[in-house]
Enzyme design. Sequence first.
Site, PDB file in Angstrom:
ATOM      1  CB  CYS A   1      -1.183   7.315   1.172  1.00  0.00           C
ATOM      2  SG  CYS A   1      -2.572   6.312   1.732  1.00  0.00           S
TER       3      CYS A   1
ATOM      4  CD  GLU B   1      -2.896  -1.152   0.126  1.00  0.00           C
ATOM      5  OE1 GLU B   1      -3.134  -0.058  -0.442  1.00  0.00           O
ATOM      6  OE2 GLU B   1      -3.453  -2.205  -0.213  1.00  0.00           O
TER       7      GLU B   1
END
Length: 456
Positions: A242, A208
């Site tokens: 993110c 991720e």
Amino acid sequence: MIPELLNNQKAYFKTGKTLSVPYRKTLLKSLLSQLETREQEIIDALYNDFKKPEFESVLTETAIVIQDLKHTIKKLNKWAKPKRVLPVLLNFPSTDYLYAEPYGSVLIIAPWNYPYQLALAPLVGAIAAGNTAILKPSELTPHTSILINDIINTVFNPEHVAVVQGGVDTSTKLLEQHWDYIFFTGSVAVGKIVAKAAAPNLTPVTLELGGKNPCIIDNSANIKLAAKRIVWGKFVNAGQTCIAPDYVLIHDSKKEAFYKAMQHEIQLAYSSTPKQSKDFARIINAKNFERLAKMLVNQKCIIGGQTDASDLYIAPTIIYEPQLDSEVMKDEIFGPILPVISYQKDSELDTIIMSYNKPLSLYVFGSNSAKAKQLIQKFSFGGGCINDTIVHFANHRLPFGGVGNSGLGAYHGQYTFDTFSHKKGVVKKANWLDIPVRYAPYKNKLNFVRKALKWL
């Protein structure tokens, strides 16, 4: 210590105890009880690490994990049950199944930006799927990491789940071991290191990561609402998210109205002195502060731009028309700095967005639904929104993950359970009939088989 701990977990896994779904649920319920009881401690730890506001801690950390745990406990029996699938005619008569089996020994490396949620959410899935796990929390958020360690030690035996703390050297030693699965959340650069470490043992990984997430505002957008939603999505957690919008591409006809709306919304959210606001977090450490401060050099900060190294503070900042080769446009920003670039023709969007690797997220603001859908389909990205930012993360029915340089694999809800489960296909063949056509000798059988295949 690490090899011994892993060996103990491997031995525990071989006992088969984690294969029991009721056992997994008992532990998950115990974990839920701990997390609910100690929620305020978690909130305080997050504040002590980087002044994370209590509201943001609940909304983006504790509530997500608690809801994820409740959902997993409720659905686990269904997820773990073997699934019947339609058999093929060639195997007649048969019954076909998919079995979800745990991989075994799992390593989870968590980041610092959401140090609680991004550590516990994958761990819940790993345990629900029947694995043993070693969790490596971030050394940059020591208060949260210590508390996570205490909670895990309270609920689990170390041969089932353990926390290993430390810095880069500790992560390196962990990656040297032979794991059955690795789950990593963090930067692209470190993600490549993880993938390289996993390769010799052919260990499957979920990565991720991140990227430069574009936010497109076309000439049909509701600018006031777009500004409100962008301010929240960009500056929550001081931009250290993110999936936050990394830069804005706005139609030239709307840019002046957008700047005014952003100024208004930033002041509404954080007052005219955001440094004094209790609702604005800080940069995680001096290294990241310095990296972000360099991005502001020689830039026109139409809003914000103030910094204070002693407080690790960078104001919510809007940069006016930066050059594409400037420092702020090279890599993912990961902070409260938002470059805004205007465009006139849609072809300019292609040129800019496609000059970067595939992003983790993409956002489109506009009332022209057909155009928005066209943009969503044109560009490759992990996930995103039309007329909002980052909220796709909240739906456990949507897979969350990147593509290409922004990540590998996905999780959330059942996808997390699936990520930590190997799907084992099994055909159960009946004995009451055995069609002889597949057996040798094959003489005069090929034409029959070809005709039969046309009907499949």
